[in-house]
Scaffold this active site. Structure first.
Site, PDB file in Angstrom:
ATOM      1  N   LYS A  80      -4.061 -10.529  -6.027  1.00 15.40           N
ATOM      2  CA  LYS A  80      -5.355 -10.942  -5.456  1.00 15.40           C
ATOM      3  C   LYS A  80      -6.487  -9.993  -5.884  1.00 15.40           C
ATOM      4  CE  LYS A  80      -5.909  -8.486  -1.207  1.00 15.40           C
ATOM      5  NZ  LYS A  80      -6.383  -8.320   0.101  1.00 15.40           N
ATOM      6  N   LYS A 112     -11.023  -5.109  -3.193  1.00 17.86           N
ATOM      7  CA  LYS A 112     -12.037  -4.043  -3.220  1.00 17.86           C
ATOM      8  C   LYS A 112     -11.468  -2.769  -3.827  1.00 17.86           C
ATOM      9  CE  LYS A 112     -13.539  -5.035   1.443  1.00 17.86           C
ATOM     10  NZ  LYS A 112     -12.396  -4.955   2.324  1.00 17.86           N
ATOM     11  N   LYS A 154       0.841  -1.213   0.000  1.00 16.89           N
ATOM     12  CA  LYS A 154       0.000   0.000   0.000  1.00 16.89           C
ATOM     13  C   LYS A 154       0.867   1.252   0.000  1.00 16.89           C
ATOM     14  CE  LYS A 154      -4.321  -1.774   1.558  1.00 16.89           C
ATOM     15  NZ  LYS A 154      -5.233  -2.107   2.622  1.00 16.89           N
TER      16      LYS A 154
HETATM   17  P1  TYM Z   1     -10.617  -7.234   4.128  1.00 13.57           P
HETATM   18  O1  TYM Z   1     -11.725  -6.304   4.385  1.00 13.57           O
HETATM   19  O2  TYM Z   1      -9.579  -6.861   3.119  1.00 13.57           O
HETATM   20  O3  TYM Z   1     -11.182  -8.639   3.688  1.00 13.57           O
HETATM   21  C1  TYM Z   1     -12.178  -9.322   4.420  1.00 13.57           C
HETATM   22  C2  TYM Z   1     -11.919 -10.818   4.339  1.00 13.57           C
HETATM   23  O4  TYM Z   1     -11.893 -11.231   2.973  1.00 13.57           O
HETATM   24  C3  TYM Z   1     -10.695 -11.970   2.714  1.00 13.57           C
HETATM   25  N1  TYM Z   1     -10.280 -11.674   1.325  1.00 13.57           N
HETATM   26  C4  TYM Z   1     -10.007 -12.610   0.401  1.00 13.57           C
HETATM   27  N2  TYM Z   1     -10.024 -13.951   0.447  1.00 13.57           N
HETATM   28  C5  TYM Z   1      -9.695 -14.620  -0.687  1.00 13.57           C
HETATM   29  N3  TYM Z   1      -9.363 -14.002  -1.853  1.00 13.57           N
HETATM   30  C6  TYM Z   1      -9.326 -12.657  -1.938  1.00 13.57           C
HETATM   31  N4  TYM Z   1      -9.029 -12.081  -3.103  1.00 13.57           N
HETATM   32  C7  TYM Z   1      -9.657 -11.903  -0.776  1.00 13.57           C
HETATM   33  N5  TYM Z   1      -9.737 -10.559  -0.517  1.00 13.57           N
HETATM   34  C8  TYM Z   1     -10.103 -10.452   0.775  1.00 13.57           C
HETATM   35  C9  TYM Z   1      -9.684 -11.435   3.716  1.00 13.57           C
HETATM   36  O5  TYM Z   1      -8.655 -12.357   3.942  1.00 13.57           O
HETATM   37  C10 TYM Z   1     -10.565 -11.223   4.930  1.00 13.57           C
HETATM   38  O6  TYM Z   1     -10.703 -12.430   5.649  1.00 13.57           O
HETATM   39  N6  TYM Z   1      -7.396  -6.699   7.882  1.00 13.57           N
HETATM   40  C11 TYM Z   1      -8.624  -7.329   7.488  1.00 13.57           C
HETATM   41  C12 TYM Z   1      -9.828  -6.912   8.325  1.00 13.57           C
HETATM   42  C13 TYM Z   1      -9.679  -7.108   9.799  1.00 13.57           C
HETATM   43  C14 TYM Z   1      -9.762  -8.352  10.479  1.00 13.57           C
HETATM   44  C15 TYM Z   1      -9.628  -8.013  11.855  1.00 13.57           C
HETATM   45  C16 TYM Z   1      -9.949  -9.659  10.063  1.00 13.57           C
HETATM   46  C17 TYM Z   1      -9.495  -6.136  10.723  1.00 13.57           C
HETATM   47  N7  TYM Z   1      -9.463  -6.671  11.961  1.00 13.57           N
HETATM   48  C18 TYM Z   1      -9.646  -9.009  12.832  1.00 13.57           C
HETATM   49  C19 TYM Z   1      -9.962 -10.661  11.048  1.00 13.57           C
HETATM   50  C20 TYM Z   1      -9.830 -10.324  12.420  1.00 13.57           C
HETATM   51  C21 TYM Z   1      -8.925  -6.921   6.073  1.00 13.57           C
HETATM   52  O7  TYM Z   1      -8.402  -5.999   5.551  1.00 13.57           O
HETATM   53  O8  TYM Z   1      -9.922  -7.645   5.506  1.00 13.57           O
END
Ligand code: TYM
Length: 368
Positions: free
Chosen positions: A231, A234, A149
């Protein structure tokens, strides 16, 4: 919703040190059963920084929805995490509601889980400060997502972007989660959360569970449709890269048909076929069919036929979800009720942990 009584952690005659949360016992509409209390706890969430993608669904939310009976489930929408990059406040609000309606439409039943906004529960940011004082800055600089990022042209490399994984560790440890179901991209952040928990325990005495990652094999890493080395995300700038959960059937078919493929025409998994491999993985995760079965079915087909079949499967999968979403997004009263009830349970749990953490870290009990 059924009646719900919560344990606020406030004990008469034996006052616990209080944190920012000085609240009274309350009665809610939802009662966690005894067996709920004995269940292992999972916590996981998504940030409302953009529209949820098929990657979020297949890698994460789809798997959470089947855990509701086995675990006590905390599903925050981690809105504080959404502001580490430039954003528009009105968009954040809109996306937060959208994310909530999508959680529920994807099958996260609010009667069987606690759904809330991270920003509504005091404790996430407080704990993250304490944990940040135990986290070497070098560990944060090594995080792949931070490096990616920060390297983006025009990125604003603020302290929040660097400290993001500490806030994530606080999200998990605040509830003493046993397991954290995520996609593969979050593995490194989770490893850091485990290290931070161990460091706290070693410094101040046993306090936190060491949370286990839970990464499902199917859909753990859904790749961009235009660049299968990257990957699906969003924040993808090119709309053709990601299928959004709210895409229309026409958009879904267009994106799948224009997904990059590889030379040749065989539909099979191979190292030199990352584009087709990604589509096969998506097909398999969407239909719960094995890759081998799909390879066999499409052995005589060209890419066009295979892609059209995948588009059909995706459209069929997303149609009932989108219908549920359209009803939910109109019902703010219901969404507010879900948040209120989720927040009360989460806040009670958060206060309990935070009181313990403050006491162990040497803070004087707050006077009442
Ligand atoms: P975020 O919002 O980017 O994504 C949410 C969840 O979706 C999964 N994910 C994917 N899995 C497979 N292929 C992809 N292309 C893909 N893109 C996203 C992510 O692995 C995630 O499980 N940092 C985290 C949010 C967070 C969090 C937490 C998660 C904040 N605090 C505590 C677990 C526990 C994030 O950015 O997720």
């Amino acid at each position: 919703m059924a009646a719900k009584t919560i344990d606020t952690g406030v004990r008469t005659g034996n006052p616990t040190p209080e944190t920012a949360c000085n609240f009274q016992a309350r009665t809610l509409n939802f009662r966690p059963s005894m067996s709920d209390k004995q269940k292992p706890l999972i916590l996981t969430g998504a940030k409302p920084s953009g529209e949820l993608t098929l990657g979020n669904y297949l890698g994460a939310i789809k798997n959470w929805a089947v855990m509701l009976d086995q675990y006590e489930c905390f599903f925050p929408i981690v809105d504080l995490h959404a502001i580490t990059v430039r954003y528009v406040p009105a968009e954040l609000r809109r996306r937060t509601y959208q994310c909530l309606a999508q959680y529920i439409a994807c099958g996260l039943d609010p009667e069987k889980s606690h759904i809330f906004l991270q920003s509504h529960v005091t404790g996430h940011t407080e704990l993250s400060w304490i944990l940040s004082c135990l986290t070497p800055v070098g560990d944060l600089h090594r995080m792949t997502q931070f490096k990616e990022k920060a390297a983006k042209p025009g990125a604003s490399v603020n302290a929040g972007l660097l400290f993001y994984p500490v806030l994530m560790a606080a999200d998990i440890l605040l509830y003493n989660a046993d397991r954290v179901p995520v996609g593969e991209d979050q593995k490194q952040h989770l490893e850091l959360a485990r290290n931070i928990a161990q460091r706290f325990n070693q410094t101040y005495s046993e306090t936190f569970n060491i949370p286990e990652p839970f990464i499902s094999k199917a859909g753990a890493r859904v790749m961009s449709l235009q660049d299968p080395e990257k990957k699906m995300s969003k924040s993808d700038e090119n709309p053709g890269e990601a299928i959004l959960l709210l895409d229309s059937p026409k958009e879904i078919r267009k994106k799948i048909l224009s997904a990059v493929t590889d030379s040749g025409r065989e539909v099979r998994m191979a190292e030199d076929k990352p584009g087709i491999g990604n589509l096969l993985n998506i097909f398999s995760a969407v239909t719960d069919r094995s890759i081998e079965e799909l390879e066999k079915e499409f052995a005589e087909s060209g890419y066009g036929e295979f892609k059209n079949a995948l588009a059909d499967a995706l459209i069929a999968k997303l149609e009932p979800f989108q219908e549920r979403y359209r009803r939910l997004i109109e019902d703010k009263t219901y969404m507010h009720r879900v948040l209120k009830e989720g927040t009360e349970v989460a806040q009670a749990r958060a206060c309990k942990t935070l009181s313990k953490v403050y006491r162990k870290a040497g803070f004087i009990e707050r006077l009442r």
